[in-house]
Design a protein around this motif. Sequence first.
Motif, PDB file in Angstrom:
ATOM      1  N   ASP A  35      -8.169 -14.379 -21.050  1.00 37.87           N
ATOM      2  CA  ASP A  35      -7.878 -13.349 -21.616  1.00 37.87           C
ATOM      3  C   ASP A  35      -7.214 -12.787 -21.242  1.00 37.87           C
ATOM      4  O   ASP A  35      -6.605 -12.567 -19.696  1.00 37.87           O
ATOM      5  CB  ASP A  35      -8.893 -12.585 -20.937  1.00 37.87           C
ATOM      6  N   LEU A  36      -5.820 -11.739 -22.431  1.00 38.56           N
ATOM      7  CA  LEU A  36      -4.689 -12.198 -21.374  1.00 38.56           C
ATOM      8  C   LEU A  36      -5.139 -10.176 -21.068  1.00 38.56           C
ATOM      9  O   LEU A  36      -4.179  -9.862 -19.570  1.00 38.56           O
ATOM     10  CB  LEU A  36      -3.859 -11.433 -22.475  1.00 38.56           C
ATOM     11  N   ALA A  37      -5.545  -9.494 -21.222  1.00 38.87           N
ATOM     12  CA  ALA A  37      -5.696  -7.815 -20.767  1.00 38.87           C
ATOM     13  C   ALA A  37      -6.765  -8.251 -19.087  1.00 38.87           C
ATOM     14  O   ALA A  37      -5.805  -7.836 -18.274  1.00 38.87           O
ATOM     15  CB  ALA A  37      -7.413  -6.828 -21.332  1.00 38.87           C
ATOM     16  N   ARG A  38      -7.494  -9.389 -19.108  1.00 43.98           N
ATOM     17  CA  ARG A  38      -8.066  -9.360 -17.476  1.00 43.98           C
ATOM     18  C   ARG A  38      -6.414 -10.201 -16.347  1.00 43.98           C
ATOM     19  O   ARG A  38      -6.556  -9.872 -15.622  1.00 43.98           O
ATOM     20  CB  ARG A  38      -9.056 -10.233 -17.408  1.00 43.98           C
ATOM     21  N   VAL A  39      -5.984 -11.198 -17.390  1.00 41.35           N
ATOM     22  CA  VAL A  39      -4.816 -11.345 -16.506  1.00 41.35           C
ATOM     23  C   VAL A  39      -4.352 -10.482 -15.626  1.00 41.35           C
ATOM     24  O   VAL A  39      -3.029  -9.987 -15.032  1.00 41.35           O
ATOM     25  CB  VAL A  39      -3.596 -12.317 -17.235  1.00 41.35           C
ATOM     26  N   GLN A  40      -3.987  -9.446 -17.031  1.00 41.31           N
ATOM     27  CA  GLN A  40      -2.705  -7.806 -16.642  1.00 41.31           C
ATOM     28  C   GLN A  40      -3.211  -7.273 -15.866  1.00 41.31           C
ATOM     29  O   GLN A  40      -2.611  -7.023 -14.672  1.00 41.31           O
ATOM     30  CB  GLN A  40      -2.605  -7.196 -18.013  1.00 41.31           C
ATOM     31  N   ALA A  41      -4.509  -7.044 -15.487  1.00 43.66           N
ATOM     32  CA  ALA A  41      -5.850  -6.091 -14.426  1.00 43.66           C
ATOM     33  C   ALA A  41      -5.292  -7.008 -13.510  1.00 43.66           C
ATOM     34  O   ALA A  41      -5.368  -6.146 -12.839  1.00 43.66           O
ATOM     35  CB  ALA A  41      -7.290  -6.015 -15.164  1.00 43.66           C
ATOM     36  N   TYR A  42      -5.031  -8.187 -13.396  1.00 44.61           N
ATOM     37  CA  TYR A  42      -5.285  -9.037 -12.739  1.00 44.61           C
ATOM     38  C   TYR A  42      -3.834  -9.215 -11.862  1.00 44.61           C
ATOM     39  O   TYR A  42      -4.240  -8.215 -10.247  1.00 44.61           O
ATOM     40  CB  TYR A  42      -5.427 -10.293 -12.747  1.00 44.61           C
ATOM     41  N   THR A  43      -3.072  -8.668 -12.361  1.00 47.17           N
ATOM     42  CA  THR A  43      -1.658  -8.942 -11.518  1.00 47.17           C
ATOM     43  C   THR A  43      -0.931  -7.194 -10.774  1.00 47.17           C
ATOM     44  O   THR A  43      -0.731  -6.775 -10.045  1.00 47.17           O
ATOM     45  CB  THR A  43      -0.429  -9.073 -12.824  1.00 47.17           C
ATOM     46  N   THR A  44      -1.793  -6.109 -12.098  1.00 46.69           N
ATOM     47  CA  THR A  44      -1.790  -4.947 -11.370  1.00 46.69           C
ATOM     48  C   THR A  44      -2.175  -4.687 -10.254  1.00 46.69           C
ATOM     49  O   THR A  44      -1.822  -3.970  -9.376  1.00 46.69           O
ATOM     50  CB  THR A  44      -1.769  -3.983 -12.734  1.00 46.69           C
ATOM     51  N   ASN A  45      -3.136  -4.763 -10.728  1.00 45.67           N
ATOM     52  CA  ASN A  45      -4.261  -4.975  -9.146  1.00 45.67           C
ATOM     53  C   ASN A  45      -3.679  -5.602  -7.947  1.00 45.67           C
ATOM     54  O   ASN A  45      -3.925  -4.813  -6.514  1.00 45.67           O
ATOM     55  CB  ASN A  45      -5.560  -5.185  -9.356  1.00 45.67           C
ATOM     56  N   ARG A  46      -3.095  -6.386  -8.068  1.00 44.83           N
ATOM     57  CA  ARG A  46      -2.032  -6.627  -6.654  1.00 44.83           C
ATOM     58  C   ARG A  46      -0.816  -6.657  -6.575  1.00 44.83           C
ATOM     59  O   ARG A  46      -0.710  -7.625  -5.385  1.00 44.83           O
ATOM     60  CB  ARG A  46      -2.866  -9.120  -7.345  1.00 44.83           C
ATOM     61  N   THR A  47      -0.160  -6.425  -7.899  1.00 45.98           N
ATOM     62  CA  THR A  47       1.194  -5.570  -7.228  1.00 45.98           C
ATOM     63  C   THR A  47       1.413  -4.011  -6.985  1.00 45.98           C
ATOM     64  O   THR A  47       1.604  -3.436  -8.047  1.00 45.98           O
ATOM     65  CB  THR A  47       2.357  -6.145  -8.213  1.00 45.98           C
ATOM     66  N   PRO A  48       0.804  -3.543  -6.459  1.00 45.70           N
ATOM     67  CA  PRO A  48       0.499  -2.397  -6.031  1.00 45.70           C
ATOM     68  C   PRO A  48       2.276  -1.717  -5.939  1.00 45.70           C
ATOM     69  O   PRO A  48       2.131  -0.275  -6.564  1.00 45.70           O
ATOM     70  CB  PRO A  48      -0.038  -1.783  -4.398  1.00 45.70           C
ATOM     71  N   HIS A  49       3.020  -2.124  -5.348  1.00 42.13           N
ATOM     72  CA  HIS A  49       4.534  -1.642  -6.010  1.00 42.13           C
ATOM     73  C   HIS A  49       5.710  -2.667  -6.767  1.00 42.13           C
ATOM     74  O   HIS A  49       6.880  -2.609  -6.696  1.00 42.13           O
ATOM     75  CB  HIS A  49       5.073  -1.771  -4.936  1.00 42.13           C
ATOM     76  N   SER A  50       4.157  -2.769  -7.642  1.00 40.36           N
ATOM     77  CA  SER A  50       5.331  -3.795  -8.793  1.00 40.36           C
ATOM     78  C   SER A  50       5.337  -5.236  -8.926  1.00 40.36           C
ATOM     79  O   SER A  50       5.454  -6.131  -9.586  1.00 40.36           O
ATOM     80  CB  SER A  50       6.576  -3.127  -9.380  1.00 40.36           C
ATOM     81  N   PHE A  51       5.634  -5.710  -7.185  1.00 41.06           N
ATOM     82  CA  PHE A  51       5.599  -7.148  -7.392  1.00 41.06           C
ATOM     83  C   PHE A  51       5.713  -8.084  -6.391  1.00 41.06           C
ATOM     84  O   PHE A  51       4.041  -7.553  -5.399  1.00 41.06           O
ATOM     85  CB  PHE A  51       7.239  -7.168  -6.604  1.00 41.06           C
ATOM     86  N   ALA A  52       4.470  -9.114  -6.621  1.00 41.49           N
ATOM     87  CA  ALA A  52       4.232 -10.053  -5.281  1.00 41.49           C
ATOM     88  C   ALA A  52       4.627 -11.219  -5.021  1.00 41.49           C
ATOM     89  O   ALA A  52       5.624 -11.545  -5.610  1.00 41.49           O
ATOM     90  CB  ALA A  52       2.540  -9.856  -5.928  1.00 41.49           C
ATOM     91  N   VAL A  53       4.846 -11.873  -3.779  1.00 46.79           N
ATOM     92  CA  VAL A  53       5.477 -13.714  -3.313  1.00 46.79           C
ATOM     93  C   VAL A  53       4.810 -14.431  -3.440  1.00 46.79           C
ATOM     94  O   VAL A  53       3.552 -14.344  -3.900  1.00 46.79           O
ATOM     95  CB  VAL A  53       5.225 -13.538  -1.990  1.00 46.79           C
TER      96      VAL A  53
END
Length: 171
Positions: free
Chosen positions: A47-65
């Motif tokens: 589910d691409l929308a779910r992947v995008q939502a997951y990423t957005t929720n875990r990158t409050p300032h655009s980036f994740a390590v």
Amino acid sequence: MTQAVSHLVNRLVIDTEDSFYDVRRRYESLVPAIDFAELVEVIATGDLARVQAYTTNRTPHSFAVFWTLDPMPVMQLSGHQLRAVTYMMGNNVIAETMFRHDPGIILYAPLRTAIYETASGSVQFSIDQPSSKFASFGDPRIAEVGAQLDVKVADLLRLMTLPVPPELITG
């Protein structure tokens, strides 16, 4: 066939007034580590929308390590005392907007950052300017995302209360 693509990359070296641990703490609080097992589970849903939502929720300032390397245990074996750490940080949703045009961008996405002490005792934060790397693909769509990443890196530096190099503002 082989190809050599010559290009200039700006390595941005930012002096800080803070301790190694203070800079590292601020960076890691603003750029959280991604949980790969959890990300794989979300991707497995298809589910691409779910992947995008997951990423957005875990990158409050655009980036994740995505990955951290602390070389100190090995370097200390050789007598080195200066501290250093490097990270692979990025955003899989942003990377996909370039990958669709040229999978070769994966050479530079995620971005690599470093925090380290210098011989004079100061602490520096360093990153290669995203736009200077992604422009080398010769695709204006990829170059535009690289310019957007410059802005996001500048925003991150402001949040870390570090100086923003003019190259990130003027492109």
